[in-house]
Structures are given as structure tokens and as C-alpha cells.
Motif scaffolding. Sequence first.
Motif, PDB file in Angstrom:
ATOM      1  N   ALA A 170       0.827  -1.207   0.000  1.00 33.13           N
ATOM      2  CA  ALA A 170       0.000   0.000   0.000  1.00 33.13           C
ATOM      3  C   ALA A 170       0.862   1.258   0.000  1.00 33.13           C
ATOM      4  CB  ALA A 170      -0.927   0.013   1.214  1.00 33.13           C
ATOM      5  N   ALA A 171       0.197   2.384  -0.303  1.00 34.59           N
ATOM      6  CA  ALA A 171       0.824   3.706  -0.205  1.00 34.59           C
ATOM      7  C   ALA A 171      -0.262   4.722   0.101  1.00 34.59           C
ATOM      8  CB  ALA A 171       1.529   4.069  -1.503  1.00 34.59           C
ATOM      9  N   ALA A 172       0.052   5.691   0.939  1.00 28.11           N
ATOM     10  CA  ALA A 172      -0.868   6.775   1.270  1.00 28.11           C
ATOM     11  C   ALA A 172      -0.233   8.095   0.855  1.00 28.11           C
ATOM     12  CB  ALA A 172      -1.177   6.776   2.762  1.00 28.11           C
ATOM     13  N   ILE A 173      -1.024   8.922   0.165  1.00 24.02           N
ATOM     14  CA  ILE A 173      -0.510  10.181  -0.364  1.00 24.02           C
ATOM     15  C   ILE A 173      -1.451  11.316   0.023  1.00 24.02           C
ATOM     16  CG2 ILE A 173       0.121  11.433  -2.466  1.00 24.02           C
ATOM     17  CD1 ILE A 173       0.391   8.605  -3.785  1.00 24.02           C
ATOM     18  N   PRO A 174      -0.952  12.379   0.657  1.00 24.72           N
ATOM     19  CA  PRO A 174      -1.811  13.534   0.918  1.00 24.72           C
ATOM     20  C   PRO A 174      -2.271  14.149  -0.406  1.00 24.72           C
ATOM     21  CG  PRO A 174       0.229  13.681   2.165  1.00 24.72           C
ATOM     22  CD  PRO A 174       0.388  12.555   1.194  1.00 24.72           C
ATOM     23  N   LEU A 175      -3.546  14.494  -0.505  1.00 29.29           N
ATOM     24  CA  LEU A 175      -4.037  15.091  -1.754  1.00 29.29           C
ATOM     25  C   LEU A 175      -3.348  16.411  -2.056  1.00 29.29           C
ATOM     26  CD1 LEU A 175      -7.864  14.410  -1.969  1.00 29.29           C
ATOM     27  CD2 LEU A 175      -6.012  13.383  -3.261  1.00 29.29           C
ATOM     28  N   SER A 176      -2.898  17.103  -1.018  1.00 25.93           N
ATOM     29  CA  SER A 176      -2.195  18.364  -1.242  1.00 25.93           C
ATOM     30  C   SER A 176      -0.855  18.148  -1.950  1.00 25.93           C
ATOM     31  CB  SER A 176      -1.981  19.099   0.081  1.00 25.93           C
ATOM     32  OG  SER A 176      -1.213  18.309   0.964  1.00 25.93           O
ATOM     33  N   CYS A 177      -0.336  16.917  -1.929  1.00 27.16           N
ATOM     34  CA  CYS A 177       0.927  16.595  -2.600  1.00 27.16           C
ATOM     35  C   CYS A 177       0.707  15.903  -3.951  1.00 27.16           C
ATOM     36  CB  CYS A 177       1.775  15.685  -1.717  1.00 27.16           C
ATOM     37  SG  CYS A 177       2.286  16.448  -0.181  1.00 27.16           S
ATOM     38  N   MET A 178      -0.532  15.555  -4.252  1.00 26.49           N
ATOM     39  CA  MET A 178      -0.832  14.836  -5.490  1.00 26.49           C
ATOM     40  C   MET A 178      -0.782  15.788  -6.677  1.00 26.49           C
ATOM     41  SD  MET A 178      -1.627  11.968  -6.945  1.00 26.49           S
ATOM     42  CE  MET A 178      -2.200  10.873  -5.669  1.00 26.49           C
ATOM     43  N   ARG A 179      -0.178  15.319  -7.758  1.00 24.75           N
ATOM     44  CA  ARG A 179      -0.147  16.083  -8.999  1.00 24.75           C
ATOM     45  C   ARG A 179      -0.969  15.360 -10.039  1.00 24.75           C
ATOM     46  NH1 ARG A 179       6.045  17.251 -10.058  1.00 24.75           N
ATOM     47  NH2 ARG A 179       5.351  16.127 -11.871  1.00 24.75           N
ATOM     48  N   GLU A 180      -1.516  16.109 -10.957  1.00 26.80           N
ATOM     49  CA  GLU A 180      -2.313  15.515 -12.019  1.00 26.80           C
ATOM     50  C   GLU A 180      -1.428  14.794 -13.024  1.00 26.80           C
ATOM     51  OE1 GLU A 180      -5.932  17.643 -13.496  1.00 26.80           O
ATOM     52  OE2 GLU A 180      -4.791  19.362 -12.743  1.00 26.80           O
ATOM     53  N   GLY A 181      -2.033  13.831 -13.719  1.00 33.62           N
ATOM     54  CA  GLY A 181      -1.346  13.130 -14.789  1.00 33.62           C
ATOM     55  C   GLY A 181      -1.097  11.678 -14.457  1.00 33.62           C
ATOM     56  N   TYR A 182      -0.256  11.056 -15.252  1.00 36.25           N
ATOM     57  CA  TYR A 182       0.109   9.659 -15.034  1.00 36.25           C
ATOM     58  C   TYR A 182       1.173   9.601 -13.950  1.00 36.25           C
ATOM     59  CZ  TYR A 182      -2.515   8.704 -19.225  1.00 36.25           C
ATOM     60  OH  TYR A 182      -3.530   8.591 -20.143  1.00 36.25           O
ATOM     61  N   ARG A 183       0.951   8.755 -12.963  1.00 33.49           N
ATOM     62  CA  ARG A 183       1.838   8.687 -11.813  1.00 33.49           C
ATOM     63  C   ARG A 183       2.206   7.257 -11.485  1.00 33.49           C
ATOM     64  NH1 ARG A 183       3.489  12.831 -12.502  1.00 33.49           N
ATOM     65  NH2 ARG A 183       2.331  14.717 -12.260  1.00 33.49           N
ATOM     66  N   SER A 184       3.465   7.050 -11.150  1.00 29.66           N
ATOM     67  CA  SER A 184       3.924   5.776 -10.606  1.00 29.66           C
ATOM     68  C   SER A 184       3.891   5.920  -9.085  1.00 29.66           C
ATOM     69  CB  SER A 184       5.343   5.470 -11.081  1.00 29.66           C
ATOM     70  OG  SER A 184       5.797   4.279 -10.496  1.00 29.66           O
ATOM     71  N   VAL A 185       3.117   5.055  -8.433  1.00 30.14           N
ATOM     72  CA  VAL A 185       2.949   5.127  -6.986  1.00 30.14           C
ATOM     73  C   VAL A 185       3.757   4.002  -6.348  1.00 30.14           C
ATOM     74  CG1 VAL A 185       1.298   5.030  -5.085  1.00 30.14           C
ATOM     75  CG2 VAL A 185       0.640   6.099  -7.257  1.00 30.14           C
ATOM     76  N   PRO A 186       4.875   4.314  -5.682  1.00 32.88           N
ATOM     77  CA  PRO A 186       5.662   3.268  -5.023  1.00 32.88           C
ATOM     78  C   PRO A 186       4.877   2.693  -3.844  1.00 32.88           C
ATOM     79  CG  PRO A 186       6.575   5.428  -4.545  1.00 32.88           C
ATOM     80  CD  PRO A 186       5.458   5.637  -5.507  1.00 32.88           C
ATOM     81  N   LEU A 187       4.888   1.369  -3.720  1.00 30.74           N
ATOM     82  CA  LEU A 187       4.125   0.698  -2.668  1.00 30.74           C
ATOM     83  C   LEU A 187       5.044   0.168  -1.571  1.00 30.74           C
ATOM     84  CD1 LEU A 187       1.652  -1.281  -4.939  1.00 30.74           C
ATOM     85  CD2 LEU A 187       1.230   0.869  -3.739  1.00 30.74           C
ATOM     86  N   PHE A 188       4.494   0.066  -0.371  1.00 25.05           N
ATOM     87  CA  PHE A 188       5.241  -0.357   0.801  1.00 25.05           C
ATOM     88  C   PHE A 188       4.615  -1.606   1.406  1.00 25.05           C
ATOM     89  CE2 PHE A 188       5.920   4.049   0.074  1.00 25.05           C
ATOM     90  CZ  PHE A 188       7.238   4.288   0.421  1.00 25.05           C
ATOM     91  N   ASP A 189       5.411  -2.380   2.136  1.00 24.14           N
ATOM     92  CA  ASP A 189       4.896  -3.596   2.771  1.00 24.14           C
ATOM     93  C   ASP A 189       4.159  -3.253   4.066  1.00 24.14           C
ATOM     94  OD1 ASP A 189       6.826  -3.163   4.735  1.00 24.14           O
ATOM     95  OD2 ASP A 189       8.084  -4.842   4.143  1.00 24.14           O
ATOM     96  N   VAL A 190       3.738  -4.275   4.783  1.00 17.61           N
ATOM     97  CA  VAL A 190       2.946  -4.099   5.993  1.00 17.61           C
ATOM     98  C   VAL A 190       3.729  -3.366   7.093  1.00 17.61           C
ATOM     99  CG1 VAL A 190       3.497  -6.314   7.062  1.00 17.61           C
ATOM    100  CG2 VAL A 190       1.269  -5.268   7.479  1.00 17.61           C
ATOM    101  N   GLU A 191       5.035  -3.373   7.026  1.00 18.23           N
ATOM    102  CA  GLU A 191       5.878  -2.681   8.016  1.00 18.23           C
ATOM    103  C   GLU A 191       6.382  -1.340   7.491  1.00 18.23           C
ATOM    104  OE1 GLU A 191       8.848  -5.450   9.273  1.00 18.23           O
ATOM    105  OE2 GLU A 191       7.348  -6.902   9.922  1.00 18.23           O
ATOM    106  N   HIS A 192       5.771  -0.846   6.427  1.00 20.85           N
ATOM    107  CA  HIS A 192       6.102   0.453   5.824  1.00 20.85           C
ATOM    108  C   HIS A 192       7.540   0.495   5.298  1.00 20.85           C
ATOM    109  CE1 HIS A 192       2.326   1.629   7.595  1.00 20.85           C
ATOM    110  NE2 HIS A 192       2.791   1.265   8.772  1.00 20.85           N
ATOM    111  N   MET A 193       7.978  -0.620   4.765  1.00 21.85           N
ATOM    112  CA  MET A 193       9.332  -0.729   4.217  1.00 21.85           C
ATOM    113  C   MET A 193       9.253  -0.917   2.706  1.00 21.85           C
ATOM    114  SD  MET A 193      11.382  -0.799   6.962  1.00 21.85           S
ATOM    115  CE  MET A 193      12.845  -1.651   6.511  1.00 21.85           C
TER     116      MET A 193
END
Length: 144
Positions: free
Chosen positions: A104-127
Motif C-alpha cells: 500500500a501507499a498513502a498520499i496527501p491530496l495536497s501533494c498529489m499532482r495531475e497526470g500519469y503517476r507511478s505510486v511506489p508501494l510499501f509492505d505491511v511494516e512500511h518498508m
Amino acid sequence: NRPVQPKPPSRWHFKVLSGYNLPTTRKKTTAGSLNPRVRVTLYDGGGEDPVIYVTKVVKNNGLNPVWDESDGVTFDGIKYPDAAIVMFSVWDFESEGSENFIAAAAIPLSCMREGYRSVPLFDVEHMRCGAHAFTSLFVHAKAN
């Protein structure tokens, strides 16, 4: 005189297009046996219940699953866009209806940019190491 900061958009549209290098869960031994689906969850920041959208399941493809959804999800009327967070979580769907967390990954909407985005995902321990070192989602984000 300080410049006035523009207010973040109160409406966002997301399409989950594909995933890359999803690691296997503890119950499965090969990436090809995964049945991944993505939950896109909006936490508005105002204490209301989160809004959840779930993609379709991609059968037997954990390496490079493709959702390429034509509709996606629109989060409309976001009350607190400065505090809102969007979370992308990937789950392995089992035939009996249960799910196992993949990443999973969590992103604040205030930091989100429009367009095509690659979202890096993290494991259950946030690694982001080992099997999760290159795990990501490819999404399209649009503010309205």
C-alpha cells in the motif's frame, strides 16, 4: 504582503491502470498465482467515514497486472482537501472471498499532482526493501 495560496481541488478522479512487480503473499509461492485488486480509499480529514473504491480482480497475474479501467473513481465534494489522504492498497483476492494484504501507499491530496503517476508501494511494516523494492502502481490522477 504574502501571496495567497490556491485552495487544493475538492474533486479528484483516479484510474488504476496497472501494477508492477507485486510480491507474493505468505500463502502463495509464485507471483503468477496472485489475484490482485486495488482499493482506493479517501480519508477526508474531517472525521467522516472513508470512501472506498475497489477495482476488479486480475486473475493469476501478480507480476504485471493490468486493470486499465475505463471509469475509475471520482471523489467529489472533498470537505478538507488540505488534510485529505488517498490510499492505494493492493490485496490478493481468494476464491472463498477472503483477502491478503500485498502492499500500500498513502498520499496527501495536497501533494498529489495531475497526470500519469507511478505510486511506489510499501509492505505491511512500511518498508520498501526485499520483495517490495520495486513494487508500484501506475495510476492516472485528475483534479476537477
